[in-house]
Design a protein around this motif. Sequence first.
Motif, short mmCIF file in Angstrom:
data_model
loop_
_atom_site.label_atom_id
_atom_site.label_comp_id
_atom_site.label_asym_id
_atom_site.label_seq_id
_atom_site.Cartn_x
_atom_site.Cartn_y
_atom_site.Cartn_z
N ASN A 114 0.84 -1.20 0.00
CA ASN A 114 0.00 0.00 0.00
C ASN A 114 0.87 1.25 0.00
N THR A 115 1.93 1.23 0.79
CA THR A 115 2.82 2.39 0.88
C THR A 115 3.45 2.72 -0.47
N ALA A 116 3.97 1.70 -1.16
CA ALA A 116 4.61 1.93 -2.46
C ALA A 116 3.60 2.43 -3.49
N CYS A 117 2.42 1.82 -3.52
CA CYS A 117 1.38 2.24 -4.47
C CYS A 117 0.95 3.68 -4.19
N GLN A 118 0.71 3.99 -2.92
CA GLN A 118 0.28 5.34 -2.55
C GLN A 118 1.34 6.37 -2.93
N GLN A 119 2.60 6.07 -2.68
CA GLN A 119 3.67 7.03 -2.99
C GLN A 119 3.73 7.34 -4.48
N ARG A 120 3.65 6.31 -5.34
CA ARG A 120 3.74 6.57 -6.78
C ARG A 120 2.52 7.34 -7.29
N ALA A 121 1.34 7.00 -6.78
CA ALA A 121 0.13 7.67 -7.25
C ALA A 121 0.02 9.09 -6.72
N ILE A 122 0.40 9.32 -5.47
CA ILE A 122 0.32 10.66 -4.88
C ILE A 122 1.30 11.61 -5.56
N LYS A 123 2.44 11.09 -5.97
CA LYS A 123 3.39 11.93 -6.70
C LYS A 123 2.72 12.50 -7.96
N VAL A 124 1.99 11.67 -8.68
CA VAL A 124 1.26 12.13 -9.87
C VAL A 124 0.16 13.10 -9.49
N LEU A 125 -0.62 12.76 -8.47
CA LEU A 125 -1.73 13.62 -8.07
C LEU A 125 -1.26 15.01 -7.66
N LYS A 126 -0.18 15.08 -6.90
CA LYS A 126 0.35 16.39 -6.49
C LYS A 126 0.80 17.20 -7.70
N GLU A 127 1.39 16.54 -8.67
CA GLU A 127 1.82 17.23 -9.90
C GLU A 127 0.59 17.71 -10.69
N LEU A 128 -0.46 16.90 -10.73
CA LEU A 128 -1.69 17.31 -11.42
C LEU A 128 -2.31 18.53 -10.75
N LEU A 129 -2.27 18.56 -9.41
CA LEU A 129 -2.83 19.71 -8.69
C LEU A 129 -2.07 20.99 -9.01
#
Length: 189
Positions: A114-129
Amino acid sequence: MKTFIYMVRHGDSPKDGNERTRELTEKGRLDAKRITDILQKEGIDTVISSPYSRSILTVQKVAEQIEKEVIVFEDLKEQIFSAEDKRISDKELFPLLEKSFSDPIYALEGGESNTACQQRAIKVLKELLKTYQGQKVVIGTHGAVMTLMMGFYDSRYDLNFLLHTTKPDIYRMEFDGQELVDVKRLWKV
């Protein structure tokens, strides 16, 4: 400045086949039309998706409606549960989800925590924001990765939340800069 992220969990897809290329069932295609109708009233600016076919197909008509292409981000793909590229049965998946939500660094061999998945996806989401600040952005997504992204901002988005989502589902997340200020479910079963 407010930015709206619309998490759109993909519609119903066949129970077997390749994780990346499984498409939508007839019900999934009909629900994708309902999603398009719901989001038509929202004034969407951009449509982004996981690279998996079922996610792209769920939001494709929204992109066509605003005369844009679906932008695909590899790191928005579903959590990798095993080294094989085929779907894990619900019977196998539920205990795995329970274990991974109670132990965020747990993963099967070849799988992703979960930690690895969350880190990769949140990196994208923060960039999208940052990139789409002040806009309304649809993200075609999956249950686990969506829950992990939402859970990064608010711990109420946990395993219990995931188990009560539907295929499809829509959550409008309102951000002020990088801060989540509100979430509203738009999908009505």
